[in-house]
Scaffold this motif. Structure first.
Motif, short mmCIF file in Angstrom:
data_model
loop_
_atom_site.label_atom_id
_atom_site.label_comp_id
_atom_site.label_asym_id
_atom_site.label_seq_id
_atom_site.Cartn_x
_atom_site.Cartn_y
_atom_site.Cartn_z
N ALA A 4 0.83 -1.20 0.00
CA ALA A 4 0.00 0.00 0.00
C ALA A 4 0.87 1.25 0.00
N ARG A 5 0.40 2.26 -0.72
CA ARG A 5 1.11 3.54 -0.73
C ARG A 5 0.63 4.40 0.44
N VAL A 6 1.54 5.22 0.93
CA VAL A 6 1.19 6.23 1.93
C VAL A 6 1.65 7.58 1.39
N SER A 114 5.90 5.80 1.55
CA SER A 114 5.58 4.37 1.66
C SER A 114 6.76 3.55 2.14
N ALA A 115 7.96 3.92 1.71
CA ALA A 115 9.14 3.14 2.07
C ALA A 115 9.72 3.54 3.42
N GLN A 116 9.22 4.64 3.98
CA GLN A 116 9.80 5.16 5.21
C GLN A 116 9.08 4.71 6.47
N ILE A 117 7.81 4.29 6.34
CA ILE A 117 7.03 4.02 7.55
C ILE A 117 6.18 2.76 7.39
N ASP A 118 5.66 2.31 8.51
CA ASP A 118 4.65 1.26 8.52
C ASP A 118 3.34 1.88 8.03
N PRO A 119 2.75 1.37 6.92
CA PRO A 119 1.55 1.98 6.37
C PRO A 119 0.39 2.10 7.36
N PRO A 147 -3.93 6.90 0.65
CA PRO A 147 -3.21 5.97 -0.23
C PRO A 147 -2.93 6.54 -1.61
N ASN A 148 -3.43 7.75 -1.93
CA ASN A 148 -3.12 8.35 -3.23
C ASN A 148 -3.17 9.87 -3.13
N LYS A 149 -2.74 10.54 -4.20
CA LYS A 149 -2.59 11.99 -4.19
C LYS A 149 -3.92 12.70 -4.03
N PHE A 150 -4.94 12.24 -4.76
CA PHE A 150 -6.24 12.92 -4.70
C PHE A 150 -6.81 12.91 -3.30
N LEU A 151 -6.84 11.74 -2.67
CA LEU A 151 -7.42 11.64 -1.34
C LEU A 151 -6.58 12.41 -0.32
N ALA A 152 -5.26 12.44 -0.50
CA ALA A 152 -4.41 13.21 0.41
C ALA A 152 -4.70 14.70 0.28
N LYS A 153 -4.90 15.16 -0.95
CA LYS A 153 -5.24 16.56 -1.18
C LYS A 153 -6.58 16.90 -0.54
N MET A 154 -7.57 16.04 -0.71
CA MET A 154 -8.88 16.28 -0.12
C MET A 154 -8.79 16.30 1.41
N ALA A 155 -7.96 15.42 1.96
CA ALA A 155 -7.83 15.33 3.42
C ALA A 155 -7.21 16.60 4.01
N SER A 156 -6.21 17.14 3.33
CA SER A 156 -5.52 18.32 3.87
C SER A 156 -6.43 19.54 3.91
N ASN A 157 -7.48 19.54 3.07
CA ASN A 157 -8.41 20.67 3.04
C ASN A 157 -9.46 20.61 4.13
N MET A 158 -9.54 19.50 4.84
CA MET A 158 -10.65 19.29 5.76
C MET A 158 -10.49 19.97 7.11
N LYS A 159 -9.27 20.31 7.47
CA LYS A 159 -9.06 20.96 8.76
C LYS A 159 -7.90 21.93 8.68
N LYS A 160 -8.19 23.22 8.90
CA LYS A 160 -7.17 24.26 8.88
C LYS A 160 -7.46 25.24 10.00
N PRO A 161 -6.40 25.80 10.63
CA PRO A 161 -4.99 25.48 10.42
C PRO A 161 -4.54 24.29 11.26
N MET A 162 -3.33 23.82 10.99
CA MET A 162 -2.68 22.75 11.75
C MET A 162 -3.52 21.49 11.85
N ARG A 168 -8.88 6.77 4.39
CA ARG A 168 -8.63 5.44 3.82
C ARG A 168 -9.75 5.13 2.83
N LYS A 169 -9.48 4.24 1.91
CA LYS A 169 -10.49 3.93 0.90
C LYS A 169 -11.78 3.41 1.51
N ARG A 170 -11.67 2.70 2.58
CA ARG A 170 -12.87 2.15 3.21
C ARG A 170 -13.70 3.24 3.90
N GLU A 171 -13.12 4.47 3.99
CA GLU A 171 -13.81 5.57 4.64
C GLU A 171 -14.42 6.57 3.67
N LEU A 172 -14.41 6.26 2.38
CA LEU A 172 -14.91 7.20 1.37
C LEU A 172 -16.36 7.59 1.64
#
Length: 404
Positions: A4-6, A114-119, A147-162, A168-172
């Motif tokens: 899995a990608r992170v 993905s290669a740096q941490i436990d997913p 797990p992908n760029k689109f979902l990561a982008k959407m996630a970062s917009n959900m809470k600002k600042p900090m 996760r895909k199962r949480e769509l």
């Protein structure tokens, strides 16, 4: 088995205002806005601190409107050199965590860790990054984890600042699908209106559509948005995306040395046409233009201009190049002209910044420019031209008559 990608999406919060506060601690906790021509009442607010936002200050307000809402508002002129330098520091820091860092804009980027941490345990690394940015650069950021760029982008917009949000895909169905379709990354106002007309009001509405219907009605872009709504995005984090094209340029030696403004303008027009075709072919926009002028005595001068908003079409390239020529021409006959573009960004990631000095005019002409581009693409490049170009041509002709 593919692991899995992170993917992290780092989104700097109120970047311009936050950089000003980081470099001027006396501004901390105060309502601050960054505006083009803040000394003028009709200067446009480009961004503001969260303290100012709590007072109702919003992007695209005039300074006059903002000060009515917040009499104590501090308004600053943008310092692009400082913002770019801070951005460079940020991305150098991020590259220390993983070589897979993709710069998406001056204040946001993707990391494939993905290669740096436990997913299954990405939060500790994300917290370390967020805290280090706050500690060393004194800047707030939100981090989306997915797990992908689109979902990561959407996630970062959900809470600002900090903020720090995992999708996760199962949480769509829980986290993504209830959002209005206009909140979906990649859906602009026009596409949002088309979806609304078809009764597609949320991201979930789009995700539950028949994919064949979406492809038939909205084409390849609609099909791509349908896949994103269902959490499918195979795009890799590309470290070379921002700098893939170092520069593209064209020059031409004139048939004869000339002082004719008309010939010079027409030459720049043709060079701009060639460069526009290359930008379209590579799906990129530019933030830097270099003009080369060689005189009949073989003296060569180059002038460089960095822009706050992306250069994307012929009229923008030609207009900027001709303006630079007017500013720097010494009156000697010209033998060669050249235009070079640099500082490229993928058009899919390039969000046109508010023009800090001509936002009102830009907002009015944006739709017209798009229509002109569509008609010229269909009927030929010279089918339509903005009236301002025709007026400039007349001025050039008069100037040429005076110089000849």
């Amino acid at each position: 088995m593919v692991s899995a990608r992170v993917i992290f999406h780092i989104d700097m919060n109120s970047f311009y205002a936050s950089v000003e506060i980081a470099n001027h601690p006396e501004l901390k906790g105060k309502p601050l806005a960054i505006a083009g021509k803040p000394e003028e009442r009709h200067g446009i607010i480009v961004t503001s601190s969260y303290e100012a936002r709590k007072m109702g200050i919003r992007t695209t307000m005039t300074v006059q409107e903002a000060r009515k809402l917040c009499p104590g508002l501090i308004v600053r002129h943008p310092d692009f050199y400082l913002y770019r330098h801070t951005s460079e520091q940020l991305f150098e820091m991020l590259k220390g965590y993983t070589p897979l860092v993709e710069k998406a804009s001056i204040d946001e980027g993707y990391l494939d860790v993905s290669a740096q941490i436990d997913p299954t345990h990405p939060l500790s690394l994300a917290e370390d990054i967020q805290n280090r940015i706050a500690r060393q650069l004194h800047l707030p950021c939100s981090i989306g984890i997915a797990p992908n760029k689109f979902l990561a982008k959407m996630a970062s917009n959900m809470k600002k600042p900090m903020g720090m949000i995992i999708i996760r895909k199962r949480e769509l169905q829980e986290k993504l699908w209830p959002l209005p379709i206009g909140k979906m990354h990649g859906v602009g106002p026009k596409t949002e209106q088309k979806f609304h007309t078809a009764g597609i009001l949320t991201i979930g509405d789009l995700a539950r559509q028949d994919p064949h219907f979406i492809a038939a009605k909205y084409g390849s872009n609609g099909q791509r948005l349908y896949e994103l709504a269902n959490g499918e995005d195979a795009r890799p984090v590309d470290p070379d995306a921002w700098d893939r094209y170092k520069s593209i340029g064209h020059s031409v030696t004139l048939a004869r040395d000339t002082r004719s403004i008309d010939v010079i303008r027409d030459t720049l027009h043709k060079l701009a046409e060639k460069l526009t075709l290359q930008l379209k072919k590579e799906h990129v926009t530019s933030y830097e233009l270099m003009l080369t002028i060689r005189y009949k005595n073989w003296t060569t001068v180059t002038r460089h201009r960095t822009t706050a908003q992306p250069i994307r079409n012929r009229d923008e390239i030609e207009g900027l190049a001709f303006s630079m020529f007017r500013e720097n021409w010494n009156g000697i006959a010209v033998r060669l002209l050249g235009i070079t573009l640099a500082a490229f960004q993928s058009i899919s990631e390039s969000t046109k910044q508010l023009d800090l000095f001509t936002y009102q005019q830009d907002a009015k002409t944006e739709r017209l420019i798009g229509l002109i581009d569509e008609l010229n693409n269909k009927f030929g490049d010279h089918a339509l031209s903005p009236a301002v170009r025709l007026l400039e041509d007349k001025r050039s002709a008069r100037q040429d008559g005076m110089n000849s």
